[in-house]
Scaffold this active site. Sequence first.
Site, PDB file in Angstrom:
ATOM      1  N   ARG A  86       0.828  -1.208   0.000  1.00 12.89           N
ATOM      2  CA  ARG A  86       0.000   0.000   0.000  1.00 12.89           C
ATOM      3  C   ARG A  86       0.864   1.259   0.000  1.00 12.89           C
ATOM      4  O   ARG A  86       0.581   2.218  -0.729  1.00 12.89           O
ATOM      5  CB  ARG A  86      -0.951  -0.004   1.202  1.00 12.89           C
ATOM      6  CG  ARG A  86      -1.964   1.132   1.163  1.00 12.89           C
ATOM      7  CD  ARG A  86      -3.138   0.915   2.092  1.00 12.89           C
ATOM      8  NE  ARG A  86      -4.136   1.970   1.906  1.00 12.89           N
ATOM      9  CZ  ARG A  86      -4.476   2.848   2.830  1.00 12.89           C
ATOM     10  NH1 ARG A  86      -3.925   2.798   4.034  1.00 12.89           N
ATOM     11  NH2 ARG A  86      -5.376   3.774   2.583  1.00 12.89           N
ATOM     12  N   HIS A  90       0.753   3.877  -3.042  1.00 13.78           N
ATOM     13  CA  HIS A  90       0.327   5.245  -2.726  1.00 13.78           C
ATOM     14  C   HIS A  90       1.464   6.244  -2.883  1.00 13.78           C
ATOM     15  O   HIS A  90       1.216   7.451  -3.013  1.00 13.78           O
ATOM     16  CB  HIS A  90      -0.258   5.301  -1.318  1.00 13.78           C
ATOM     17  CG  HIS A  90      -1.638   4.750  -1.229  1.00 13.78           C
ATOM     18  ND1 HIS A  90      -2.685   5.426  -0.626  1.00 13.78           N
ATOM     19  CD2 HIS A  90      -2.167   3.594  -1.685  1.00 13.78           C
ATOM     20  CE1 HIS A  90      -3.797   4.703  -0.718  1.00 13.78           C
ATOM     21  NE2 HIS A  90      -3.499   3.581  -1.346  1.00 13.78           N
ATOM     22  N   ASN A 113      -4.854   8.345   2.129  1.00 15.74           N
ATOM     23  CA  ASN A 113      -3.747   7.653   2.783  1.00 15.74           C
ATOM     24  C   ASN A 113      -4.033   7.292   4.246  1.00 15.74           C
ATOM     25  O   ASN A 113      -3.129   6.882   4.972  1.00 15.74           O
ATOM     26  CB  ASN A 113      -2.478   8.509   2.719  1.00 15.74           C
ATOM     27  CG  ASN A 113      -1.954   8.651   1.306  1.00 15.74           C
ATOM     28  OD1 ASN A 113      -2.036   7.715   0.507  1.00 15.74           O
ATOM     29  ND2 ASN A 113      -1.428   9.819   0.975  1.00 15.74           N
ATOM     30  N   HIS A 214      -4.450  -7.315  -3.605  1.00 14.99           N
ATOM     31  CA  HIS A 214      -5.460  -7.483  -2.557  1.00 14.99           C
ATOM     32  C   HIS A 214      -5.559  -8.923  -2.080  1.00 14.99           C
ATOM     33  O   HIS A 214      -6.404  -9.236  -1.252  1.00 14.99           O
ATOM     34  CB  HIS A 214      -6.822  -6.998  -3.059  1.00 14.99           C
ATOM     35  CG  HIS A 214      -6.880  -5.525  -3.298  1.00 14.99           C
ATOM     36  ND1 HIS A 214      -7.772  -4.931  -4.157  1.00 14.99           N
ATOM     37  CD2 HIS A 214      -6.128  -4.509  -2.785  1.00 14.99           C
ATOM     38  CE1 HIS A 214      -7.582  -3.615  -4.169  1.00 14.99           C
ATOM     39  NE2 HIS A 214      -6.589  -3.341  -3.342  1.00 14.99           N
TER      40      HIS A 214
END
Length: 356
Positions: A86, A90, A113, A214
Site C-alpha cells: 500500500r 500510494h 492515505n 489485494h
Amino acid sequence: MAPAPLISCRASVLAVGLLLAAAVSASARPLTLTTLGSGASTNATSGGGLSVYYHLGSCPQLETIVRSHVDAALRQNVRLTAGLLRVFFHDCFPQGCDASILLDNGERNLPPNVGLQQEVLQLIEDIRAKVHAQCGATVSCADITVLATRDAVNLAGGPAFTVPLGRLDSLAPASDNDVFKLPPPTATVDELLTAFKNAGLSDPADLVSLSGAHTVGKARCSSFGAVSGPAGDDITRCITETCSAAGSGDRLRDLDFLTPNVFDNLYFIELTLKKNQGVMLPSDQALVSDSRTSWLVQGFADNHWWFFDQFKTSMVKMSQLKGPQGNVGEVRRNCFRRNAAASLQDAGDEGLAASA
C-alpha cells in the site's frame, strides 16, 4: 472457546479453500523461484538513469540488508506485506516513486492515505539507517521502499523479480490534487482505467494484476459497501459477519477470505465466485463484470503463473513511474524529513541519530 456457529462458519470457508487450493495445485507447474538476479526485468538499464546495477559498486550488500530486515519483520507481523504494497502504490501513483509519502506533515494526512501502517514506515526508515551505516548515504528511501516491497511479496509466496534502482527522494510531498488521483475502493472500471492510464499504466493487465495485491491484507468494513440482499449461503454469511454489526465501519476485514497472508491467485478465484456485493471490494468486483477486464480476472484465476508473470511486469512498470519533475531530489538521511530540515549539529549522520 469459539461458539458453535463461528466454528461451523470457519469450517465452511476452510472447506471451500481446500477445494480451490486443490484445483490450483492440480494445474500448477512445479515451483521454481528465480533468483534475485533474474526474473521479470531483463533490461539492465531503463529510462531516467535507473539501472539494476546502480548500487553495485557503492553498496554491494544492499539487497541482502533489505531482504534480511524484511524477512525478520514479517516473522513478527505478516500484515507488513500488505502494508508495504500500500505504501509503494500510494507513493508511486501520485507523482512517481520518490518516497514523498514518507515525509512528515505531508500527504500521509490526506484521506486517501488514512490507515497506512506506522510500523511499515518505521521499517523503511530502520532499513535506511542500516544501509547508510554500511554504505554511507548512497541509497534513497525511494529505492529502499521499492526493494522492501519486492522482497515482502516474494517472502509471502509471490514471484521474485529484479527492479531498476537509482531513484532520488523528493524535496516535497505530492500535491493534494495528485494524491486524490488515487482510485477509491468504490471506483468503476471506467474510472480505474482512466486513472491508471493517466498515471502511465495504460494496459488493462496492469490494472487487474496490480489489483491482485489485494490477495493479502485487510480493509475497513466501510470499504466493502453494503451487502446486496440477504446472505444466501453460508460462505457469504461467514465472510460478511465481521462487518454486520452496527458501527463496524472502522473494523478491519480480510480482503482475501481464504489465504489472507499468502500472496497467491485465490483472490481472483474468489472474485469469479460472483458472491453478493459487499463480499469483495466494489472496485474489484467491477473487474469481473466488465468485458475489458473480466477475461483477465478469469485468466489469472485459472493460471496463477500468468498472474505472477504479469504482476512482476506491472510492478516494475509502476516502480519506474515519474512525475513531470522527473527523477530529481536528494538521498535523504532520514526518510521522514528533507536533509535541509535536519539539525546542523547532526550533519553527515543526522538520519542515523534520528532513527536510533
